[in-house]
Structure formats: structure tokens, C-alpha cells
Motif scaffolding. Sequence first.
Motif, PDB file in Angstrom:
ATOM      1  N   TYR A  27     -16.627 -42.865  13.867  1.00 21.32           N
ATOM      2  CA  TYR A  27     -16.107 -43.148  12.531  1.00 21.32           C
ATOM      3  C   TYR A  27     -17.014 -44.125  11.782  1.00 21.32           C
ATOM      4  O   TYR A  27     -17.359 -43.916  10.609  1.00 21.32           O
ATOM      5  N   GLU A 159     -13.828 -39.817  -3.744  1.00 22.49           N
ATOM      6  CA  GLU A 159     -14.195 -38.679  -2.884  1.00 22.49           C
ATOM      7  C   GLU A 159     -14.634 -39.161  -1.506  1.00 22.49           C
ATOM      8  O   GLU A 159     -14.320 -38.549  -0.477  1.00 22.49           O
ATOM      9  N   THR A 162     -11.567 -40.147   0.364  1.00 19.38           N
ATOM     10  CA  THR A 162     -10.879 -38.946   0.848  1.00 19.38           C
ATOM     11  C   THR A 162     -11.588 -38.368   2.060  1.00 19.38           C
ATOM     12  O   THR A 162     -10.965 -37.993   3.058  1.00 19.38           O
ATOM     13  N   THR A 163     -12.916 -38.298   1.941  1.00 17.76           N
ATOM     14  CA  THR A 163     -13.705 -37.785   3.075  1.00 17.76           C
ATOM     15  C   THR A 163     -13.550 -38.678   4.296  1.00 17.76           C
ATOM     16  O   THR A 163     -13.415 -38.205   5.441  1.00 17.76           O
ATOM     17  N   LYS A 164     -13.543 -39.997   4.043  1.00 19.47           N
ATOM     18  CA  LYS A 164     -13.377 -40.949   5.138  1.00 19.47           C
ATOM     19  C   LYS A 164     -12.031 -40.763   5.820  1.00 19.47           C
ATOM     20  O   LYS A 164     -11.935 -40.744   7.049  1.00 19.47           O
ATOM     21  N   ASN A 165     -10.990 -40.606   5.016  1.00 23.96           N
ATOM     22  CA  ASN A 165      -9.661 -40.389   5.594  1.00 23.96           C
ATOM     23  C   ASN A 165      -9.594 -39.067   6.360  1.00 23.96           C
ATOM     24  O   ASN A 165      -8.944 -38.973   7.406  1.00 23.96           O
ATOM     25  N   ASN A 166     -10.259 -38.051   5.799  1.00 26.83           N
ATOM     26  CA  ASN A 166     -10.291 -36.761   6.507  1.00 26.83           C
ATOM     27  C   ASN A 166     -11.005 -36.883   7.849  1.00 26.83           C
ATOM     28  O   ASN A 166     -10.577 -36.307   8.850  1.00 26.83           O
ATOM     29  N   GLN A 169      -8.663 -38.680  10.192  1.00 32.35           N
ATOM     30  CA  GLN A 169      -7.633 -37.762  10.700  1.00 32.35           C
ATOM     31  C   GLN A 169      -8.218 -36.804  11.736  1.00 32.35           C
ATOM     32  O   GLN A 169      -7.593 -36.521  12.767  1.00 32.35           O
ATOM     33  N   LEU A 170      -9.424 -36.313  11.422  1.00 33.01           N
ATOM     34  CA  LEU A 170     -10.073 -35.391  12.356  1.00 33.01           C
ATOM     35  C   LEU A 170     -10.364 -36.079  13.691  1.00 33.01           C
ATOM     36  O   LEU A 170     -10.124 -35.504  14.760  1.00 33.01           O
TER      37      LEU A 170
END
Length: 469
Positions: A27, A159, A162-166, A169-170
Motif C-alpha cells: 500500500y 481521483e 479514490t484509487t488509494k481507497n480502491n 480495499q483490494l
Amino acid sequence: MKLSSKLTLLLVISLIATILTMSITFYIQSKEFYQDHLTKQLEHRLVAHADSIENHFVIDTILHVLKMEKEDTVNFLLFDEQLTPLVMAQPIDTELIEAYRLWVESVIYIVPLQAGDQQPFTEYVKSREHHIQHIWSMQPVYVNERVKGYLFIDQDMREFETTKNNILQLVFIMSMIIFVIGLLFVLYLTRVLTKPLQKMGEATNRIAQGDFEYEIQTTAKDEVGRLAQDIQQMSNQLKRYNETRKEFLSHISHDLRTPLTYVKAYAALLKDRKESDSMCKKQAEMIYKQAKNMEVLVNDLFELAKYEEGNIQLHKDDVNLYSWLQDLKLDFDLKLQQENIQFELHIENKQWSAYFDKEKMKQVIKNVIENSIRYTQNGTIHVRIHKDEQLRQLMISIEDTGKGIPESELPFIWERFYRVDKSRTSSNGGSGLGLAIVKHIVELHRGTIEVESILGEGTTFTLLLPQDE
């Protein structure tokens, strides 16, 4: 804690630590890479726009640059040399423009500007709205080596967030999948490794208790399987040894009884002859006494062999406990008087009866009381009777005030030929088989016998017999 639990806990902790380390590292690396990439891209654009405007400082060039940066996530504007906003790519709130201006002014104040600088000044800031991070960057515009203005860009990082949160989550989902798979593997591994060990532990425990019929079922061909086979082979060898020992005891006790009877009989005749001299009589008495001791030992061996072979049948009856114990006490009156020992019987109800084989149980009480008399002098022996009608259980406790038994010796007193006092012989300390016979008789009644002892204070034997008539 069981070995399987320890192994599972250790592997789960290792698995969690590995997953957390990999996930956090992944991460952080992803975040830094994306953020660094976005910053470089933004600064590259800003430098390119500044070069274009410096080469053609005309309105068409400026409008073309503004058109390129007309995005929802970007605030792009050009300040003049007095930090007055000249043009902007889209309408911007006045309060926000003032914040941009103050920031550019602080940069100019801190950082000395020189013509030809190609490195914009960039900073990560947080907006007041939802604390979303922005990238603010400023690049001076020079014309003829003189500052003509300042290009400013505010890149909203929604953005990126959002990508960081995605990514987060991944990473979490992947970690959970890896954890579940790893946990299932760990459980399977511990089951494969520890289940045979548990079976072998149970087998060795059963073997230690004398159950040589228990078989270890395993199909493993590895070291664990070979260990199971070795334990099974050991059990089979012990079984054969035990059967041989029982057979030997049975035969030797049977073969000795007949000659001992002859020795005892002829010694009795010899010592009772009137014409015999005193020395002859004395020697005959010694032979007779030793023959009697050997007869007791052989009888005990013979009886123990029968118990171990399972050739004993119980004949249970209703027995009045008070009268039964009073009759049994008559066998010890002389010994009790000789050793100056008081005998006390404690029973709540003289009408109580119990269901057992009275002859076999008489042998149990007799052996235990004889053992108490042997180690007690000038003391008291208490026999306590208690009946639990609800649990249908009879408790008989025999408590003496003798010298006691060391705690380290207690587990071994039930073994054949074992004596706490190693200096005692069969002539003054019994055959060493009495308590072994006691345990067999009690277990034949499906009961239990326990012992508690304190050195210098005394010993208590407690019998628990089920009453299931």
C-alpha cells in the motif's frame, strides 16, 4: 495448551504478520509511486505551459494553455507580477483565489527566484472540504529575464484518493482471501500432524494403564507413521510379556503350593513330637513359620494371578454394614491390643446395607487395616461409612494416625511387591501384594480407591463403590 493449539496459534500469528507486512508495504509503495508520478506529471505540465507562454507571451497562447487545463479537478490561473489574477481556466471562488495568492506570495518571499529556473515549487495541502489533499504548484513566467507573472495550478487529488481507497480495499480483500486459505491450510496441517500424535498419546496412556489391546490406526508412511508402528510393536511385545508373566505367576504359585504343604505338615509333626529335643523343636518351629510365610506369599500370588487373568466371579449380596464391620473387627482385636491402637467405627445409621461381594470386600478392608496397623503405633484407626442415596454410592474411608507415606511414593503403592519401607521383608512387612489385590477387587466392583497421606500425621484410604443392584 495442546500442541495443535500452539502450532495453529504460531502459524496464524506468522501468517497475519506476513500478510500485514506485505499489505502495508504494498500500500505504501503504491501510494508513494502514484503520488510521485502525479507530482512529476503536474510539474512537467506547468513547466511546459510556462515555456509556451514565455516564448509567445500573447493572449492566444495564454488562452490555448488555459483551454488545455480546463478540467473539473484542476484550478489553473495566471497571476501578474503584482499577484493580481489575470486569467483563469474556469471560474474560481474569490476566497480561494485569495488563498492561492497568499500562498504564492509566501513562496516568493521564501524562495529566491532566478530566470531560467525550470523547477516549480510544489506543496501538498489539505482543503477545508472533507480534508482532501491537493497539490499546489507555482512556476514564474519570465520574459526577457524579467518576471511577467506566475502560473499557478491546484490539482484536486480526489481521483488519487479514490484509487488509494480502491487499492486499500483490494489489499484488504486479498489479505482476507490469503488469510482464509492460509488458515484452512494451517488447520489441515495441524490436523494431519497432531491427530496421529493425539492417537499415539492416547495409546501410550492406555498401554501404561495395562490395556495392550488398543491398536493405533494410521496409514501414514512418514516419520509419524513409523513412530505409530513402533509404539504398536512395543504394545504387542508388552502384551506378550504380560501374558507370559501371568502364566508364570499362575504356574509357579500352583507348583509351589503342594511342596509347601508337605514342608509345613512335616514341620508341624516334627515340632509337636514329644521325644524331640529343644534344638530340634526350635528348628522345626522356624521351618514351620517360614513355610507359613511362604504359603501366604504363594496364596497371594495365586490370587493376584487369577485377578489379572479375569478368572474371578463376584457373588454380590445385601450386606448390613454395621454387623459386617463388627464381625470383621474381631479378626484384628488381638493385633490392635498388642500395638495399643484404638479402633473407632463411624456410621450414621446401623441399619444401612450395601450391595457387594462381602468376602472379597472383607479382604479389601482387611488388607487396608492390616497395612494401617503395620505403620501405626499407639494411635487410632477410624473407619467412616457414608452412603449417598441420590448418587447410589457407598464411601468407606479408613484413616490412621501412623507415620504416613511420602507423596513421591503414593503413585507406586498399588504395584505388586512394592514397599514404602525398603528395609521390611515378607516376615515383618507383608508380601507386598496386598494393595495390588485390593485395587483389583475394587475395580472388579467398578469402584475406585484413593489414598491421601501426610508424613507424621497419617494416611487415609477412601473406597467409592457404586450401588446398582
